[in-house]
Design an enzyme around this catalytic site. Structure first.
Site, PDB file in Angstrom:
ATOM      1  N   LYS A  80       0.876  -1.167   0.000  1.00 27.53           N
ATOM      2  CA  LYS A  80       0.000   0.000   0.000  1.00 27.53           C
ATOM      3  C   LYS A  80       0.912   1.216   0.000  1.00 27.53           C
ATOM      4  O   LYS A  80       1.653   1.461   0.942  1.00 27.53           O
ATOM      5  CB  LYS A  80      -0.909   0.008   1.229  1.00 27.53           C
ATOM      6  CG  LYS A  80      -2.035   1.015   1.062  1.00 27.53           C
ATOM      7  CD  LYS A  80      -2.717   1.341   2.348  1.00 27.53           C
ATOM      8  CE  LYS A  80      -2.823   2.843   2.463  1.00 27.53           C
ATOM      9  NZ  LYS A  80      -3.251   3.273   3.785  1.00 27.53           N
ATOM     10  N   GLY A  98      -7.537   9.778   9.471  1.00 25.16           N
ATOM     11  CA  GLY A  98      -7.783   9.958  10.896  1.00 25.16           C
ATOM     12  C   GLY A  98      -8.827  11.003  11.252  1.00 25.16           C
ATOM     13  O   GLY A  98      -9.051  11.267  12.423  1.00 25.16           O
ATOM     14  N   ASN A 148      -8.721   2.383  10.028  1.00 24.45           N
ATOM     15  CA  ASN A 148      -7.845   2.142  11.165  1.00 24.45           C
ATOM     16  C   ASN A 148      -8.342   2.921  12.378  1.00 24.45           C
ATOM     17  O   ASN A 148      -8.931   2.360  13.291  1.00 24.45           O
ATOM     18  CB  ASN A 148      -6.389   2.493  10.834  1.00 24.45           C
ATOM     19  CG  ASN A 148      -5.423   1.951  11.878  1.00 24.45           C
ATOM     20  OD1 ASN A 148      -5.804   1.596  12.981  1.00 24.45           O
ATOM     21  ND2 ASN A 148      -4.167   1.867  11.551  1.00 24.45           N
ATOM     22  N   THR A 149      -8.186   4.249  12.325  1.00 28.44           N
ATOM     23  CA  THR A 149      -8.522   5.062  13.494  1.00 28.44           C
ATOM     24  C   THR A 149      -9.967   4.839  13.956  1.00 28.44           C
ATOM     25  O   THR A 149     -10.220   4.744  15.162  1.00 28.44           O
ATOM     26  CB  THR A 149      -8.316   6.551  13.170  1.00 28.44           C
ATOM     27  OG1 THR A 149      -7.046   6.695  12.539  1.00 28.44           O
ATOM     28  CG2 THR A 149      -8.341   7.391  14.416  1.00 28.44           C
ATOM     29  N   ALA A 184      -9.134   5.699   4.196  1.00 29.99           N
ATOM     30  CA  ALA A 184      -8.954   6.868   5.070  1.00 29.99           C
ATOM     31  C   ALA A 184     -10.169   7.779   5.167  1.00 29.99           C
ATOM     32  O   ALA A 184     -10.907   7.966   4.204  1.00 29.99           O
ATOM     33  CB  ALA A 184      -7.761   7.717   4.627  1.00 29.99           C
ATOM     34  N   GLY A 185     -10.350   8.308   6.350  1.00 26.52           N
ATOM     35  CA  GLY A 185     -11.329   9.359   6.569  1.00 26.52           C
ATOM     36  C   GLY A 185     -12.661   8.904   7.126  1.00 26.52           C
ATOM     37  O   GLY A 185     -13.481   9.729   7.497  1.00 26.52           O
TER      38      GLY A 185
END
Lengths: 256, 328
Positions: free
Chosen positions: A96, A157, A206-207, A184-185
């Site tokens: 990635k 994040g 993730n976050t 993301a986001g």
């Protein structure tokens, strides 16, 4: 289920492995969500002589595909070197690719990204580029050899969801056969469901999971939302219309 | 297992277990490859915050519950425990982090900017809100280690400078070195910085919540402050990276610009020994009790772990809370 570089995965959910309260909770999040791919940052945890070995053993023990990333790389050279290191460490040609262009927003550097993608493809890597939803950038990435695209929903994040629905929709329309992953986001399951309704193939989180009060429950929530959104997409939803249409027939009712 | 016991590892766990055993009339020999508490051991680099409520934001429930024993325990050993609570603040743009932290913890109250200024005049006008964990405390971990060692020595404990496994009943209280018998144990790297900043005055630990660079600052007195700590999945014990140190220093500078004038006294690095759930484990295997994996809670949880381990030795309680079923 999506196919990435000739490998079919068993889930539309990819999970990052950073920032969890503990590896046990990380493993639980994978178990409860059935996520099929784990992304791992090699750069920060590396620390030289395979010092991150114990953690990577935990990731391997999850029994899912490992997608190493070049998180935190701000230049082409750094990203390429990190990818090469990742290939050795994890014995995979998947990478990635992140080339960060802005320290505050962690926005991808589109120019560096294309250059790094070209170099890595030539070296035999299967590149998963973290990009914006810019159509021209995405075309360049495909020309550079990428067979999957990972546009952001919003900056890493932030949990802001899908910031540019129009752009994401036109990207999907432009690349009908290429696997597209929202990377993301995202912060909420409903946002992941929305990505599925737009016809995206998978999401990477993730976050949103790791920093939830109960990461495993949140991971499961996302998995359910992905299923709901995907079913909605496949079922060919009705078109919105202005005219109200009663769902109960009025036949037989007395005229009033 | 009564009478005489050998403890391997004279870090915070070993010293606490020794203290609990001596208190029960059991004679103790401590074995450690180093002559005295110091830079070789993970405990040396600890922050010394006794902050069970703040830790509860991510740690499992036992950390919050059992950590509440710690302040009284250390005080009973004659260690100076500073009971002024701890404070949690954010930079202006991250204020939502404070709401989330408040939701996920207990034992705090919200302070206005004026109330914060009354507690910590040097933070006046810098934050309009803060969380105050009044029931928390802190100690100087190095002073505490040296004090415990001296106290044990005076009470008749023997200290042997060797790494060799002894004969007879053994309690393994080592840090990462215990990986040789506990394969689940991993290192979690931490980097810290010690500053001398005579222009800054803080009287209690301050946590700065930040989405990328969280920081805590523990005052050590005389204008000395400990900044901690990174948390990286790596067993590396020796290399503090520029990036980590830079992040710690920038966060401190953002908390108070006067830290920009501070003197860098020390940069420290070590790897915390941890099991997959980041909780300690007490494992009985043959004639050995293993009490390890204190992660970032060495000073917070060692008192409870020591109490449980001692109870196991004296057979007061053969099923301690952190007992680990050993299938290895």
């Amino acid at each position: 289920m999506p196919v990435f570089y000739d490998t079919e995965v068993t889930s539309r959910l990819m999970l990052g492995t950073a920032q969890y309260p503990s590896p046990a909770i990380l493993a639980d999040a994978f178990k409860r969500s059935g996520a099929g791919i784990a992304t791992v940052s090699v750069r920060r945890e590396a620390g030289g002589a395979r010092a991150g070995q114990a953690f990577w053993d935990i990731i391997r023990a999850l029994g899912v595909h490992v997608l190493p990333n070049t998180a935190g790389c701000h230049s082409v050279r750094e990203a390429v070197t990190t990818a090469q290191m990742a290939r050795e460490l994890f014995d995979t040609n998947w990478i990635k690719l992140e080339v960060i262009g802005h320290a505050d927003t962690l926005q991808p550097d589109p120019f560096g990204l294309v250059e790094a993608a070209r170099i890595l493809t030539d070296e035999g890597f299967a590149v998963f580029p973290y990009c914006t939803e810019d159509l021209v950038l995405c075309e360049r990435l495909v020309e550079a050899g990428c067979r999957v695209l990972m546009p952001w929903g919003a900056p890493i994040g932030t949990g802001l969801g899908l910031n540019n629905i129009y752009g994401l929709r036109s990207l999907r329309a432009h690349f009908p056969d290429l696997p597209l992953v929202i990377d993301a986001g995202l912060g909420l399951p409903s946002q992941a469901a929305h990505a599925m309704e737009l016809g995206y193939d998978a999401v990477l989180l993730n976050t949103a999971v790791a920093r939830a009060g109960d990461p495993a429950a949140m991971a499961e929530g996302f998995a359910l939302a992905l299923r709901a959104g995907r079913l909605g997409y496949e079922a060919d939803p009705m078109e919105p219309r202005d005219m109200a249409a009663p769902s109960t027939p009025v036949l037989g009712r007395a005229f009033t | 297992m009564t009478g005489a016991v050998t403890i391997r590892g004279a870090g915070v766990v070993g010293l606490c277990v020794a203290s609990e055993l001596m208190a029960r009339g059991i004679s103790v020999t401590l074995r450690d490859p180093a002559p005295a508490p110091g830079a070789h051991g993970c405990s040396w680099w600890a922050g010394g915050m006794l902050a069970p409520f703040c830790e509860g934001v991510t740690a499992e429930e036992p950390v919050m519950r059992l950590g509440q024993e710690a302040a009284d325990w250390w005080e009973a050993q004659g260690v100076e425990v500073i009971r002024r609570g701890s404070l949690v603040v954010t930079l202006a743009r991250d204020r939502r982090e404070l709401d989330q932290f408040a939701r996920r913890t207990t034992g705090h109250r919200l302070l206005t900017g004026a109330e914060l200024a009354a507690l910590e005049p040097h933070l006046a006008d810098r934050h309009d809100r803060a969380l105050f964990f009044e029931g928390e405390a802190h100690i100087d971990p190095r002073a505490a280690l040296l004090h415990l060692r001296k106290r044990l020595q005076e009470a008749g404990a023997r200290f042997e400078q060797t790494d060799a496994p002894p004969d007879g009943p053994v309690i393994d209280c080592r840090g990462l070195a215990a990986q040789d018998s506990l394969p689940d144990l991993r290192g979690v790297k931490g980097e810290m910085v010690v500053l001398r900043a005579p222009d800054v005055s803080l009287s209690r630990p301050i946590r700065l919540l930040h989405p990328r660079f969280p920081l805590y600052i523990v005052p050590r007195g005389d204008g000395v402050f400990m900044l901690g700590a990174t948390q990286i999945e790596s067993g590396d014990r020796w290399r503090a990276s520029v990036r980590s140190v830079m992040e710690l220093l920038s966060a401190a500078y953002a908390l108070h610009p006067a830290f920009g004038e501070a003197e860098v006294v020390e940069i420290g690095v070590d790897a915390r020994p941890a099991f997959p759930d980041n909780l300690p484990r007490i494992t009985v295997r043959g004639g050995t009790i293993h009490a390890n994996g204190l992660f970032r809670h060495g000073f917070l949880l060692s008192p409870a772990v020591a109490r449980m381990t001692a109870a196991l030795v004296t057979r007061e309680n053969e099923k301690p809370e952190f007992a680990h079923e050993d299938h290895g």
